[in-house]
Design an enzyme around this catalytic site. Sequence first.
Site, short mmCIF file in Angstrom:
data_model
loop_
_atom_site.label_atom_id
_atom_site.label_comp_id
_atom_site.label_asym_id
_atom_site.label_seq_id
_atom_site.Cartn_x
_atom_site.Cartn_y
_atom_site.Cartn_z
CG HIS A 36 -46.57 76.67 64.73
ND1 HIS A 36 -46.18 76.06 65.89
CD2 HIS A 36 -46.87 77.95 65.07
CE1 HIS A 36 -46.24 76.92 66.89
NE2 HIS A 36 -46.64 78.07 66.42
C1 BDR Z 1 -51.17 76.59 64.63
O1 BDR Z 1 -52.23 77.54 64.88
C2 BDR Z 1 -52.27 78.48 63.84
O2 BDR Z 1 -52.30 79.76 64.37
C3 BDR Z 1 -51.02 78.34 63.05
O3 BDR Z 1 -51.23 78.64 61.68
C4 BDR Z 1 -50.63 76.91 63.25
O4 BDR Z 1 -51.25 76.06 62.31
C5 BDR Z 1 -50.17 76.73 65.74
O5 BDR Z 1 -50.75 76.42 66.98
#
Ligand code: BDR
Length: 317
Positions: free
Chosen positions: A241
Amino acid sequence: MHKVIFDTDPGIDDAMALLFLHQHPEIDLIGITTVFGNASVETTTRNALFLKREWNITAPVARGDGKAFDPMRNPVDWPVMIHGHDGLGNIDVPQTIDLPVDPRPAHRFIIDTVRENPGEVTLIAVGRMSNLAFALKEDPQIAALVKQVIIMGGAFDVPGNITPAAEANIHGDPEAADVVMTAPWNVTVVGLDVTMKTVMTRTLLDEIVRKGGARAKLLSDISQLYIDFYGRHVKDGMVVHDSCACIYLVAPELFTTRSGAIRVVAGGIADGQTIQKPDGRAFPPGNWDELPSQHACIGIDTDAVLALLAETLSRPA
Ligand code: BDR
Ligand code: CA
């Protein structure tokens, strides 16, 4: 050179994004600001200091104050099954790291640094949007002085990951996210529409470790718990992500964007949902009118993104 402040909640995919920013030759990482999310702000700050020490990062670390923008929201739950009790995959990060934290709160660090570098700073925010919203509240004029804002968060044409409506970073502080999306600066939102398609396999991670040495080995050790968790969603790999947001900075041509005002739902069953009014679509007068047109990523060249990420993470120290 892109001057970057990285606002983050390390966090396993945050750690990968941090190494990307540190090792990319066209990026000058000038600050790391921490926020709650994957763990408490005490833990994410300790983790930022740990990664700074292990990877020889020179950028200062400034700590967020651990509060959501709306005082009625009280952050309490941390996703320990995804990021571990230590926020970094249960690798036994030392309790304390003997490195100084910047004396300013994160939002003040952002204001000062933007004012010292007018028109030059990109804010990349990959946790809750709290620090950015507090910075805008204290000094709204900074919106005109920031070069661009790139966010990992939201879900436009796909389901969320914390509820069917919402993605975790936005759901954790929706009021802050709405302030950030509607401010008069240039925002690009890299959300689940594209990040869920971007999976680094264990095989590719192993290859990065072979080429990249000790730094990449630490990244791989941190990432194993997260890969195990994501096994229920994707095949044998990690969804990267937060790295996607960083790659947008240096290679925006690898993404397709849709422009239009963006609002965030606060409250009710769709709490934290991100909704865009695409430019050119006519609606009766409403809550999306007279707002800046922002950019939602709706397409991605995943192979090229993963290749650039792997190449950058593989650079030996
Ligand atoms: C986002 O939520 C966090 O757990 C991750 O680091 C990322 O930024 C994904 O939904
Ligand atoms: Ca994150």
